[in-house]
Design an enzyme around this catalytic site. Structure first.
Site, PDB file in Angstrom:
ATOM      1  N   TYR A  78     -17.044  23.300  69.691  1.00 33.13           N
ATOM      2  CA  TYR A  78     -18.354  23.196  69.055  1.00 33.13           C
ATOM      3  C   TYR A  78     -18.626  21.768  68.621  1.00 33.13           C
ATOM      4  O   TYR A  78     -17.730  20.916  68.611  1.00 33.13           O
ATOM      5  CB  TYR A  78     -18.460  24.162  67.864  1.00 33.13           C
ATOM      6  CG  TYR A  78     -17.709  23.731  66.615  1.00 33.13           C
ATOM      7  CD1 TYR A  78     -16.322  23.759  66.571  1.00 33.13           C
ATOM      8  CD2 TYR A  78     -18.390  23.307  65.478  1.00 33.13           C
ATOM      9  CE1 TYR A  78     -15.644  23.361  65.428  1.00 33.13           C
ATOM     10  CE2 TYR A  78     -17.713  22.906  64.323  1.00 33.13           C
ATOM     11  CZ  TYR A  78     -16.341  22.937  64.317  1.00 33.13           C
ATOM     12  OH  TYR A  78     -15.660  22.540  63.190  1.00 33.13           O
ATOM     13  N   ARG A 136     -17.726  13.440  72.385  1.00 32.62           N
ATOM     14  CA  ARG A 136     -16.612  14.278  71.919  1.00 32.62           C
ATOM     15  C   ARG A 136     -16.651  15.665  72.564  1.00 32.62           C
ATOM     16  O   ARG A 136     -15.603  16.225  72.903  1.00 32.62           O
ATOM     17  CB  ARG A 136     -16.617  14.386  70.393  1.00 32.62           C
ATOM     18  CG  ARG A 136     -15.370  15.121  69.891  1.00 32.62           C
ATOM     19  CD  ARG A 136     -15.241  15.079  68.401  1.00 32.62           C
ATOM     20  NE  ARG A 136     -16.408  15.672  67.765  1.00 32.62           N
ATOM     21  CZ  ARG A 136     -16.716  15.516  66.477  1.00 32.62           C
ATOM     22  NH1 ARG A 136     -15.942  14.773  65.703  1.00 32.62           N
ATOM     23  NH2 ARG A 136     -17.780  16.076  65.964  1.00 32.62           N
ATOM     24  N   ARG A 179     -10.317  41.172  78.679  1.00 32.16           N
ATOM     25  CA  ARG A 179      -9.340  40.476  77.820  1.00 32.16           C
ATOM     26  C   ARG A 179      -8.032  40.238  78.560  1.00 32.16           C
ATOM     27  O   ARG A 179      -7.352  41.189  78.963  1.00 32.16           O
ATOM     28  CB  ARG A 179      -9.096  41.285  76.544  1.00 32.16           C
ATOM     29  CG  ARG A 179      -8.215  40.540  75.551  1.00 32.16           C
ATOM     30  CD  ARG A 179      -8.034  41.290  74.245  1.00 32.16           C
ATOM     31  NE  ARG A 179      -7.202  40.518  73.342  1.00 32.16           N
ATOM     32  CZ  ARG A 179      -5.872  40.473  73.398  1.00 32.16           C
ATOM     33  NH1 ARG A 179      -5.223  41.193  74.291  1.00 32.16           N
ATOM     34  NH2 ARG A 179      -5.189  39.730  72.551  1.00 32.16           N
ATOM     35  N   LYS A 195     -12.131  19.936  69.257  1.00 33.72           N
ATOM     36  CA  LYS A 195     -12.958  20.570  68.212  1.00 33.72           C
ATOM     37  C   LYS A 195     -13.178  22.039  68.569  1.00 33.72           C
ATOM     38  O   LYS A 195     -14.253  22.432  69.033  1.00 33.72           O
ATOM     39  CB  LYS A 195     -14.275  19.810  68.053  1.00 33.72           C
ATOM     40  CG  LYS A 195     -15.006  20.127  66.749  1.00 33.72           C
ATOM     41  CD  LYS A 195     -16.106  19.119  66.499  1.00 33.72           C
ATOM     42  CE  LYS A 195     -17.059  19.533  65.407  1.00 33.72           C
ATOM     43  NZ  LYS A 195     -16.471  19.598  64.077  1.00 33.72           N
ATOM     44  N   GLU A 251      -6.221  15.007  57.053  1.00 31.84           N
ATOM     45  CA  GLU A 251      -7.688  14.896  56.899  1.00 31.84           C
ATOM     46  C   GLU A 251      -8.148  16.012  55.974  1.00 31.84           C
ATOM     47  O   GLU A 251      -7.343  16.786  55.477  1.00 31.84           O
ATOM     48  CB  GLU A 251      -8.372  14.984  58.261  1.00 31.84           C
ATOM     49  CG  GLU A 251      -8.084  16.277  59.006  1.00 31.84           C
ATOM     50  CD  GLU A 251      -8.618  16.319  60.435  1.00 31.84           C
ATOM     51  OE1 GLU A 251      -9.645  15.686  60.715  1.00 31.84           O
ATOM     52  OE2 GLU A 251      -7.998  17.020  61.252  1.00 31.84           O
ATOM     53  N   LEU A 274      -9.027  15.441  63.859  1.00 29.87           N
ATOM     54  CA  LEU A 274     -10.238  15.406  64.684  1.00 29.87           C
ATOM     55  C   LEU A 274     -10.773  13.976  64.715  1.00 29.87           C
ATOM     56  O   LEU A 274     -10.778  13.284  63.689  1.00 29.87           O
ATOM     57  CB  LEU A 274     -11.310  16.340  64.107  1.00 29.87           C
ATOM     58  CG  LEU A 274     -12.516  16.441  65.037  1.00 29.87           C
ATOM     59  CD1 LEU A 274     -12.197  17.314  66.244  1.00 29.87           C
ATOM     60  CD2 LEU A 274     -13.737  16.956  64.325  1.00 29.87           C
TER      61      LEU A 274
END
Ligand code: PLP
Length: 285
Positions: A33, A52, A100, A148, A180, A205
């Site tokens: 995301y 990114r 799945r 991310k 972070e 990140l």
């Protein structure tokens, strides 16, 4: 008024938006995301977010749902349809719908693209004047924090632990060193005036705001040290702050119960926030 959200090629009212229960984002957190900030109805550092996103997709061999220009048009259309002036645009890409199975579905499986707006006004947040209080919480995330992904359970649990302690957020700690924040990059300023933040690696990140901030700090002639810093160094810092697309540059005035400086946002942090905000607005699209 219900928002208009984007799902796989259509703009629909939020209560009509649907994603399959077999979506791999839902079943495996197999999704990445981006959150792009919006000021004055314009997108902040869209190009940085796209760079990114491309990297996150490539690292996971996730197919791209659209090119940068198409994604920009979707962002802008959502801003227009929702009349959003201040807030953010959340965009998520998953590996799509498949029965799945731990094995990835064929590469021809269409990725799922969901984009929606969120209204907030961080630029007027009271914490700009008071600063945030942060608690230390062990960093128990996986080893690819540079990607991310939507796998945000530990950051969410760490934030809840910070809230339980009456603090605003957590700084995550690994081997005695700060990595972070739960959803932001962590910075301290030493008594020598040097800005210290962890170097880029798989441990953190690669923040878009971090990148802009470091460039602007260097332009101001400030010394930046990209290296790990310890919990002790953080407690003894002259100033501290975080960066993220949502919070921009936000002062930190308490770390692990210790008041930083005189307990008010420090002068360097204030100056960096001002410079960052000016640049963000100047380059917004
Ligand atoms: N670190 C983590 C773990 C994050 O989740 C985020 C943002 O969501 C950041 C740092 C800051 O990145 P950016 O400045 O691109 O928002």
């Amino acid at each position: 008024m219900s928002r208009i959200v984007y799902t796989n090629g259509t703009y629909v009212p939020e209560d009509e938006a649907r994603v399959s229960v077999f979506d791999r984002g839902f079943l495996f957190a197999d999704a990445v995301y981006e959150v792009t900030s919006v000021l004055d109805g314009r997108l902040i550092d869209f190009a940085g977010h796209m760079r990114r996103l491309r990297r996150s997709l490539a690292e996971l061999s996730l197919p791209s749902p659209a090119d940068d220009q198409q994604l920009l048009e979707i962002h802008r259309e959502l801003l227009r349809r929702n009349a959003l002036n201040e807030g953010g645009v959340y965009m998520m890409v998953s590996r799509g719908v498949a029965d799945r199975d731990f094995v990835f579905p064929p590469e021809t499986t269409p990725p799922t693209l969901v984009v929606f707006t969120q209204s907030w006004n961080e630029a007027k947040s009271p914490e700009i004047e008071t600063g945030l209080k942060v608690a230390f919480v062990p960093d128990l995330r996986w080893g690819r924090r540079d990607i991310k992904t939507v796998q945000l359970l530990w950051p969410s649990m760490a934030k809840m632990e910070a809230r339980r302690q009456g603090k605003d957020d957590a700084w995550l700690v690994e081997d005695g060193m700060v990595t972070e924040g739960t959803s932001n990059n962590a910075f301290i300023i030493g008594t020598d005036g040097h800005i210290v933040t962890r170097a880029l690696s798989n441990s953190i990140l690669h923040g878009t705001t971090r990148a802009s901030l470091l460039r602007l700090a260097a332009e101001q002639g400030l010394t930046v040290e990209e290296r790990p810093f310890s919990t002790d160094e953080a407690r003894n810092a002259a100033e501290a702050f975080i960066t993220s697309a949502g919070a921009f540059v936000m002062p930190v005035t308490e770390i692990d119960g210790v008041t930083i400086g005189d307990g008010k946002p420090g002068p360097v942090t204030r100056a960096l926030r001002r410079i960052y905000m000016e640049e963000a607005l100047r380059t917004a699209i």
